[in-house]
Design a protein around this motif. Structure first.
Motif, short mmCIF file in Angstrom:
data_model
loop_
_atom_site.label_atom_id
_atom_site.label_comp_id
_atom_site.label_asym_id
_atom_site.label_seq_id
_atom_site.Cartn_x
_atom_site.Cartn_y
_atom_site.Cartn_z
N GLN A 219 0.97 -1.06 0.00
CA GLN A 219 0.06 0.07 -0.12
C GLN A 219 1.08 1.34 0.11
O GLN A 219 0.55 2.19 -0.65
N LEU B 212 2.25 1.59 -3.52
CA LEU B 212 1.18 2.41 -4.25
C LEU B 212 0.92 3.79 -4.32
O LEU B 212 1.05 4.50 -4.99
N ALA B 213 1.21 4.06 -2.91
CA ALA B 213 0.73 5.54 -2.60
C ALA B 213 2.03 6.55 -3.15
O ALA B 213 1.66 7.48 -3.59
N LEU C 168 3.79 5.64 -5.67
CA LEU C 168 3.62 5.61 -7.02
C LEU C 168 2.78 6.63 -7.75
O LEU C 168 2.80 7.03 -8.61
N GLU C 169 1.64 6.47 -7.20
CA GLU C 169 0.41 7.39 -7.41
C GLU C 169 0.62 8.75 -6.94
O GLU C 169 -0.13 9.68 -7.14
N GLU C 170 1.84 9.24 -6.13
CA GLU C 170 2.24 10.52 -5.59
C GLU C 170 0.68 10.87 -4.54
O GLU C 170 0.52 12.19 -4.75
N ASP C 171 0.22 9.87 -3.89
CA ASP C 171 -0.97 10.34 -3.17
C ASP C 171 -0.29 10.65 -1.80
O ASP C 171 -0.40 10.11 -0.62
N THR C 172 0.23 11.92 -1.67
CA THR C 172 1.02 12.55 -0.45
C THR C 172 -0.17 12.74 0.58
O THR C 172 0.54 12.78 1.80
#
Length: 123
Positions: free
Chosen positions: A89, A92-93, A95-99
């Motif tokens: 997880q 994934l965060a 790689l998705e740049e979900d800061t």
């Protein structure tokens, strides 16, 4: 004999302050192999519970089916890759740049904020 004792697989004794435990090491090729073996253990439990409720083999007829199934289910639960899923997880965060996501690593979030602040100061 020492070759067997030094093998990475099989039982290894571990001692803590009060008890001596044995830990079994089972080799797996990759995560797919790992999950397929855990799935097979769970499927065996389903088949056993769906069956007649007793063992047909003379060598196993003294065993309690419920106890055996519970033991396998406990083992399968212990084998579930919870730590790996948390790390997955996080990857994934990143790689998705979900800061703003809960799985984005705090250290990396602080580093990115620090770099952004430094760029603003230099601009």
């Amino acid at each position: 004999m020492s070759k067997i004792a030094n093998s990475p697989c099989g039982l290894k004794k571990e001692q803590n302050a009060r008890h001596t435990f044995s830990t079994a090491t089972i080799p797996f090729d990759d995560h797919t192999d790992y999950l397929s073996k855990v799935t097979a253990l769970l499927e065996v439990c389903v088949l056993a519970l769906d069956g007649q409720g007793s063992f047909h083999s003379k060598t196993l007829n003294h065993q309690d089916l419920d106890t055996c199934v519970k033991t396998v289910l406990e083992m399968a639960i212990e084998m579930m890759p919870h730590d790996d899923m948390f790390k997955y997880q996080q990857i994934l965060a990143i790689l998705e740049e979900d800061t703003e996501g809960s799985h984005f690593p705090d250290k990396l979030k602080k580093l990115l904020k620090s770099n952004a602040d430094e760029k603003e100061e230099n601009a």
